[in-house]
Design an enzyme around this catalytic site. Structure first.
Site, PDB file in Angstrom:
ATOM      1  N   ASP A 225       1.188   0.961   4.520  1.00 37.19           N
ATOM      2  CA  ASP A 225       1.643   0.953   3.139  1.00 37.19           C
ATOM      3  C   ASP A 225       0.957  -0.221   2.459  1.00 37.19           C
ATOM      4  OD1 ASP A 225       2.892   0.795   0.708  1.00 37.19           O
ATOM      5  OD2 ASP A 225       4.923   0.582   1.492  1.00 37.19           O
ATOM      6  N   HIS A 244      -6.672   2.226 -10.134  1.00 32.95           N
ATOM      7  CA  HIS A 244      -6.469   2.873 -11.440  1.00 32.95           C
ATOM      8  C   HIS A 244      -5.293   3.844 -11.441  1.00 32.95           C
ATOM      9  CE1 HIS A 244      -9.246   6.615 -10.662  1.00 32.95           C
ATOM     10  NE2 HIS A 244      -8.423   6.386  -9.668  1.00 32.95           N
TER      11      HIS A 244
END
Length: 342
Positions: A225, A244
């Protein structure tokens, strides 16, 4: 050429039509030569009449072609929908015209009203939660990211020297397409691809099935993660087309985790670097529409970044930006190192 409002409105149908042809594998079926609609329907396991309607539409768009005998053929455009084309965007087309398009049509209005992400409005979950529940869409997503990685992978493999690099860590690297391009061009390198557990499982299985013993030896996958931690041990870290999709706050968290991993390497005598590869507004011709894509699948408050934004986020994460270089596919490469403590 004058564009009517109706033609723009029909764009969603146009996109869905091309997406269906990509998903069905029509271009692959035409790779060996022309075929009638009936032959093509048999090859892609589709209803003949329905496929004929689809093919007439995509041919009218100029995506496919039709010869004098009424048989369908590939065109220069549809060649890129072939799975084995060196610049294939078959799976990227399937994703953009499929899941992303469905989400946008189902939740964009409400997301604009509330300033939140589209995915929860359209499907009740975030993008990555959705992918965890839908194995087929998740598979297409991985392959679409491979299509997106291919052009920049070639550029990095050809133009970076990797002289002082032994291990490259790709953070959010999908099925490892970027690392495969780099490792194939530079036999002394090892690569670690970091991504979600299900992505890593599929990628590892695919690599084993490939029988490429050299890459099997040099490329590994590590589930992680990235909002929590990033593996240590890299001489060069890469994060491409990841930031992004996240808000500025989450972007700083991810970059901070990379900086922590880089600092651990620095303590052992190395000087790791980070390449952030993302669209930046100053060098992105599609910035306006990319912001809409971020609303569809990104976190709430995710917007296109500019050079000032990436410099600010890097500094907040304890990184120093050395250079920003525009690259193909509307991407920019931002080179960073761990900032010296003042």
């Amino acid at each position: 050429m004058e564009v009517s409002l109706l033609s723009l409105v029909m764009g969603s149908i146009t996109s869905a039509t091309i997406g269906a042809a990509a998903r069905l594998g029509v271009a692959d079926a035409l790779a060996d030569g022309p075929a009638t609609g009936a032959e093509l329907a048999k090859a892609v396991d589709a209803d003949p009449e329905a496929l004929e309607s689809l093919m007439r539409a995509v041919t009218a768009l100029g995506v496919f072609a039709r010869d004098e005998e009424g048989r369908y053929t590939n065109s220069p455009l549809s060649e890129q929908l072939r799975t084995d084309h060196p610049e294939s965007i078959r799976h990227l087309t399937s994703l953009l015209c499929g899941l992303y398009g469905q989400a946008a049509s189902g939740g964009l209005t409400q997301a604009v009203r509330t300033g939140t992400s589209v995915m929860p409005h359209a499907f009740g979950v975030s993008l990555y939660e959705y992918l965890e529940k839908d194995a087929e869409t998740s598979r297409i997503f991985d392959l679409a990211m491979q299509d997106w990685a291919r052009p920049i992978g070639k550029v990095l493999a050809e133009h970076l020297t990797f002289e002082n690099v032994r291990t490259v860590v790709d953070v959010g690297g999908g099925n490892g397409a970027l690392l495969k391009a780099i490792l194939s061009a530079h036999p002394h390198l090892k690569g670690v691809c970091v991504d979600r557990p299900d992505t890593c499982r599929r990628a590892e299985a695919g690599l084993r099935e490939s029988g490429d013993e050299d890459l099997i030896e040099r490329l590994s996958y590590q589930p992680s993660d990235i909002l929590t931690a990033v593996p240590e041990g890299g001489d060069l870290y890469i994060i491409k087309n990841v930031l992004h999709d996240w808000s500025s706050e989450s972007g700083v968290r991810i970059l901070s985790n990379i900086r922590t991993a880089m600092s651990a390497g620095a303590r052992t005598g190395g000087t790791p670097k980070l390449l952030v590869i993302d669209p930046l507004m100053e060098h992105d011709s599609g910035a306006a529409f990319r912001n809409v894509i971020k609303m569809v699948v990104g976190e709430p408050n995710t917007r296109e970044r500019g050079e000032a934004d990436i410099r600010r986020e890097a500094a907040a994460a304890g990184l120093q930006v050395l250079s920003i270089t525009p690259c193909p596919a509307d991407l920019s490469v931002v080179e960073c190192v761990v900032a010296e403590r003042g």
